[in-house]
Design an enzyme around this catalytic site. Structure first.
Site, PDB file in Angstrom:
ATOM      1  CD  GLU A  61      -2.931  -1.391   2.259  1.00  0.00           C
ATOM      2  OE1 GLU A  61      -2.835  -0.631   3.292  1.00  0.00           O
ATOM      3  OE2 GLU A  61      -3.928  -1.986   1.884  1.00  0.00           O
TER       4      GLU A  61
ATOM      5  CG  HIS B 120     -15.569  -7.363   6.050  1.00  0.00           C
ATOM      6  ND1 HIS B 120     -15.289  -6.520   7.141  1.00  0.00           N
ATOM      7  CD2 HIS B 120     -14.411  -7.480   5.349  1.00  0.00           C
ATOM      8  CE1 HIS B 120     -14.029  -6.204   7.088  1.00  0.00           C
ATOM      9  NE2 HIS B 120     -13.455  -6.470   5.860  1.00  0.00           N
ATOM     10  CG  HIS B 121     -14.815 -13.799   6.794  1.00  0.00           C
ATOM     11  ND1 HIS B 121     -14.779 -14.936   5.967  1.00  0.00           N
ATOM     12  CD2 HIS B 121     -16.101 -13.785   7.275  1.00  0.00           C
ATOM     13  CE1 HIS B 121     -15.842 -15.743   6.037  1.00  0.00           C
ATOM     14  NE2 HIS B 121     -16.689 -14.902   6.906  1.00  0.00           N
ATOM     15  CD  GLU B 122      -9.351  -6.843   8.789  1.00  0.00           C
ATOM     16  OE1 GLU B 122      -9.428  -6.210   7.922  1.00  0.00           O
ATOM     17  OE2 GLU B 122      -8.133  -7.539   8.696  1.00  0.00           O
TER      18      GLU B 122
ATOM     19  CG  HIS C 143      -9.313  -5.551   0.577  1.00  0.00           C
ATOM     20  ND1 HIS C 143      -9.503  -4.395   0.622  1.00  0.00           N
ATOM     21  CD2 HIS C 143      -9.836  -6.000  -0.481  1.00  0.00           C
ATOM     22  CE1 HIS C 143     -10.429  -3.934  -0.334  1.00  0.00           C
ATOM     23  NE2 HIS C 143     -10.625  -4.893  -1.019  1.00  0.00           N
ATOM     24  CD  GLU C 144      -5.833  -4.928   3.995  1.00  0.00           C
ATOM     25  OE1 GLU C 144      -6.107  -3.875   3.655  1.00  0.00           O
ATOM     26  OE2 GLU C 144      -6.603  -5.886   4.458  1.00  0.00           O
TER      27      GLU C 144
ATOM     28  CD  GLU D 165      -6.708  -2.493  -0.102  1.00  0.00           C
ATOM     29  OE1 GLU D 165      -7.526  -1.453  -0.137  1.00  0.00           O
ATOM     30  OE2 GLU D 165      -6.567  -2.964   0.814  1.00  0.00           O
TER      31      GLU D 165
ATOM     32  CD  GLU E 141      -7.642   0.614   2.642  1.00  0.00           C
ATOM     33  OE1 GLU E 141      -8.204   0.539   3.530  1.00  0.00           O
ATOM     34  OE2 GLU E 141      -6.477  -0.195   2.297  1.00  0.00           O
TER      35      GLU E 141
HETATM   36  C1  NOJ Z   1      -8.516  -2.592   5.023  1.00  0.00           C
HETATM   37  C2  NOJ Z   1      -9.397  -2.963   3.755  1.00  0.00           C
HETATM   38  O1  NOJ Z   1      -8.263  -2.554   2.687  1.00  0.00           O
HETATM   39  C3  NOJ Z   1     -10.539  -1.797   4.014  1.00  0.00           C
HETATM   40  O2  NOJ Z   1     -11.260  -1.959   2.791  1.00  0.00           O
HETATM   41  C4  NOJ Z   1     -11.148  -2.474   5.057  1.00  0.00           C
HETATM   42  O3  NOJ Z   1     -12.485  -1.762   5.242  1.00  0.00           O
HETATM   43  C5  NOJ Z   1     -10.565  -2.196   6.437  1.00  0.00           C
HETATM   44  N1  NOJ Z   1      -9.409  -3.011   6.220  1.00  0.00           N
HETATM   45  C6  NOJ Z   1     -11.391  -3.074   7.790  1.00  0.00           C
HETATM   46  O4  NOJ Z   1     -11.316  -4.453   7.557  1.00  0.00           O
HETATM   47 CA    CA Z   2      -6.247  -2.110   2.458  1.00  0.00          CA
END
Ligand code: NOJ
Ligand code: CA
Length: 804
Positions: free
Chosen positions: A187, A456-458, A526-527, A545, A551
């Protein structure tokens, strides 16, 4: 005279070269008496008779045994060729040609020639093969380690890399678009500089970047690395099919070799003079793999192979965008049934949290959360929780009304009070909704309106925790009819000391994709590690991503989106999350700053960026005042039959035209209709556009079969801080046919560049910030028409063209 000749001044054995199908590229494989000890090997790449990559080393340093860099004998060289056309499940075009010539070199370290701790090399030969594939637009090669060769067991069985020694020797101090080398984040804004400036621009390269970051050298860069030579050749170094292997970073090496002035070609050589002595400078990259927690850089078990190392070479920037090198090097689709995979155009309860308007967390009561112990039922809501039932319904209504396929909701599950920066192991369970998020009811509501919810799975980078819950989480999704998940890996990886791109963690991302496929789930991670074309094999990986996306708001430099298609997108689509119609964040929160783009720039991204998963990221209330411009986002398709790259220059501008793939236009709606509670007969807005269906109630999808799709094209353009005018010849339209074009263009006074911006490194703009100004014109066009389109600073344009 050049450095290559100076140092490699030993007579190598050169073999019959491998030629590209068009004959312009040549790959020379060489065996050396020296300088890395007898029996080292190298490669050299030529285009039109001129070197692109000079003699560069191949091999590995190993743990617990002698290295795989010398004492080789060449056992065999075999040639082959391949030419086929294949059809991706989704993509920038319906048919992709995979045409290359191949050379397989088998190398042996004979018995007794090298030492190993277990003594295996005293008993058995060591076999390493290098498979080269030469395409018209680039070279790829990988190392292979067979278990047996010629009926004899390989001395390499389980082995550990200290480092991959692959070098990329460059013929000059090229211009490069680079992000700093890193084990944890991509990023970053790109920096455009000469190779020789990378070191001195190291700090600038890190400005406004992601967290956590873990660098290894002031001269480290990531791939895909786009370069341009002074002769105008575009060279791109990347990798393909990275599986069970660490990610490759590159580290610049500048060698200086004393040279007699008489031999110096001052017009062409890179040199410095110090104390009356001339030194020739040469530039090369060495490979720097992301280590695992123990410091290893690849734990291998034969039979196995490395990812492909790729060197794309193109005459034109648009050819880089047209290249399918990375996809072609990946294995064909591993899934038998792909009927459940479909393109997705979606909105999200997301920008609210990114912008600071609302929160992921439900309450402000808990400084600490323990899953299963913290009592949410009695917690005081903070009144700002975005993923609440009413707000989610509001988004569903809007998305359904405007013909979207899906809605992402973040912050639906417990744990967000205590996650970021805490690096907890047991951080989320991916199962338990907040008290104000009625998961079954909201899914039912959405399905009845023709919308899927996206899960969504963070993971908060706790890969161990995610794997702990994954099966249950995917089952929950199946139970309620979710067919796509956005996952995330924010923070320091757990297990600790692993980087985001080490071999074990790359294996985790892949595991998540493979397990998801078993559940018919599409993944947008993402990440996670930047993609290397694996979506060909696993087309349920519909997005990533893995680069600086929307973001990052005002921190994104102008021109960033004109670099990503050359770099990050070479490996696969990006969930860039475009569509911000209110770029002045100060209107949302007091601390907000101005993003650097116009509304038309955002429209242009839907065509210049390829992704089968495309978001309209802004709030419904930000689209309401501009519904006529929003119409383009509604009409545009996301999966393509044909793509034409009209004009491009990395970091400056991109203009692309695309023709939709009719067969996938309504696939998302059809998939939803197969759910017991799914609305039947939904027609996506892009389908309506292509079929020319104006009456929103008149038809259901089954009636469409009786209609004929009209020949349709979309064109998008984006520019950096420079305003530009481009001419687009519509000669790709069917001759003799009349089309209607709808042109969305920056107004005369539009300007996406805030004149207060301190984030842009060079500009002298006099226009006032006006990201909102646009014009919409309709006109009849034919294949003879040339459109003149003007883009404002940080602006762009979009055009939809449909047969009358
Ligand atoms: C980073 C992600 O790129 C973003 O899209 C997301 O909203 C946040 N993490 C929270 O999970
Ligand atoms: Ca991100």
């Amino acid at each position: 005279m050049s450095f290559a000749n100076a140092v490699w001044a030993f007579e190598p054995t050169t073999y019959k070269p491998l030629k590209s199908p068009d004959g312009r590229m040549e790959l020379y494989f060489k065996w050396w008496q020296a300088p890395f000890g007898k029996g080292s090997v190298s490669y050299e790449l030529m285009r039109d008779g001129k070197p692109v990559i000079y003699g560069s080393q191949l091999g590995f340093e190993l743990e617990w045994r002698d290295d795989l860099v010398y004492n080789f004998v060449v056992k065999k060289i075999e040639f082959d060729s391949f030419n086929e056309v294949w059809q991706p499940v989704w993509g920038e075009e319906a048919n992709i040609r995979n045409h290359y010539n191949e050379m397989l070199v088998t190398l042996e370290q004979p018995v007794g020639k090298v030492k190993s701790m277990d003594g295996s090399t005293d008993k058995r030969p060591t076999i390493m093969q290098i498979r080269f594939r030469l395409y018209d637009d680039g070279l790829a090669f990988r190392y292979e380690f067979p278990m047996r060769y010629d009926g004899v067991d390989n001395a390499l069985v389980c082995f550990w890399f200290k480092e991959e020694m692959t070098r990329f020797g460059l013929k000059g101090d090229h211009t490069a678009w680079w992000i700093p080398g890193d084990y944890d984040t991509q990023e970053y804004n790109y920096t455009e500089s000469r190779l020789s400036q990378i070191d001195s621009l190291y700090e600038m390269g890190h400005e406004h970047g992601g967290w956590p970051w873990t660098d290894f050298s002031r001269r480290g860069v990531q791939t895909a690395l786009q370069m341009k030579t002074d002769d105008g050749l575009y060279i791109n170094i990347h990798e393909a099919a990275t599986l069970d292997y660490p990610t490759m970073n590159l580290e610049l090496v500048i060698d200086s070799t004393p040279i007699d002035m008489a031999y110096l070609d001052t017009a062409h050589d890179d040199y410095v003079i110090k104390d009356n002595q001339a030194y020739l400078l040469s530039y090369s990259f060495r490979t720097h793999l992301c280590p695992d927690a123990a410091g290893y850089k690849g734990r291998m078990q034969a039979p196995c192979h490395t990812p492909w190392r790729t060197i794309m070479v193109c005459d034109k920037a648009t050819d880089v965008l047209r290249s399918r090198l990375i996809l072609n090097l990946n294995e064909p689709c591993a899934l038998e049934d792909v009927s459940w995979i479909h393109p997705v155009k979606y909105m999200g309860v997301w920008w609210e949290m990114i912008s600071g308007k609302s929160t992921w967390n439900y309450t402000d009561d808990f400084p600490s959360v323990k899953l299963g112990e913290t009592d949410y039922e009695h917690a005081k809501p903070n009144g700002k929780h975005g993923a609440n039932n009413d707000n989610v319904r509001r988004y569903i209504d809007f998305a359904a009304k405007h013909g979207f396929d899906a809605l992402l909701i973040e912050g639906w599950n417990i744990g967000w009070e205590d996650w970021y920066g805490k690096q907890k192991d047991f951080v989320f369970d991916f199962l338990t909704p907040y008290p104000d998020f009625d998961l079954p009811a909201l899914n039912k509501y959405a399905h009845e309106k023709g919308i899927r919810l996206i899960m969504h799975h963070e993971s908060s980078a706790s890969t161990v925790n995610y794997e702990r819950w994954m099966e249950k989480a995917y089952n929950l999704m199946n139970q309620y009819g979710y067919d796509a998940v956005k996952s995330g890996y924010v923070g320091t990886i757990i297990p600790f000391a692993e980087g985001h791109y080490s071999q074990p963690i790359n294996n985790h991302y892949h595991y998540a994709i493979v397990e998801a496929a078993k559940h018919h789930i599409m993944v947008n991670a993402h990440e996670a590690v930047r993609p290397t074309g694996l979506c060909r094999t696993w087309p349920n990986m519909i997005g990533n991503e893995s680069a600086m996306g929307t973001e990052f708001r005002e921190r994104i430099h102008p021109g960033h989106t004109a670099i990503l298609p050359f770099t990050r997108l070479q490996g696969g689509p990006m969930d860039y999350t475009p569509g911000i119609f209110e770029p002045d964040m100060g209107k949302i929160v007091p601390w907000g700053q101005k993003m650097q783009h116009t509304i038309c720039n955002q429209l242009g991204l839907y065509v210049t960026f390829y992704s089968p998963l495309q978001m309209a990221a802004d709030f419904p209330e930000h689209y309401e005042p501009y519904m006529d411009a929003f119409q383009f986002i509604k009409d545009v398709a996301v999966d393509w039959d044909t793509s034409i790259y009209i004009a491009a220059e990395p970091g400056d501008y991109i203009v692309t035209a695309r023709k939709p793939k009719v067969s996938s236009l309504n696939k998302a709606a059809e998939s939803l209709a197969s759910l017991p509670d799914g609305k039947k007969g939904v027609i996506s807005n892009a389908t309506r556009y292509v079929y020319g269906i104006e009456d929103t109630n008149a038809l259901t999808h089954s009636h469409i079969n009786a209609l004929k799709p009209r020949d349709t094209w979309y064109i998008g353009g984006i520019t950096d801080e420079e305003s530009r005018e481009v001419e687009v010849k519509l000669d790709f339209l069917k001759p003799g046919v009349k089309y209607e074009a709808t042109i969305y263009a920056d107004a005369k006074d539009a300007c996406g560049l805030p004149n207060t911006s301190t984030l842009t490194h060079s500009h002298n703009n006099t226009l006032e910030y006006n990201p909102y100004g646009y014009t919409i014109t309709k006109k009849t066009v034919t294949s003879k028409t040339t459109l003149k389109l003007k883009m404002a600073p940080c602006g762009g344009f979009a055009v939809s063209i449909r047969e009358r």
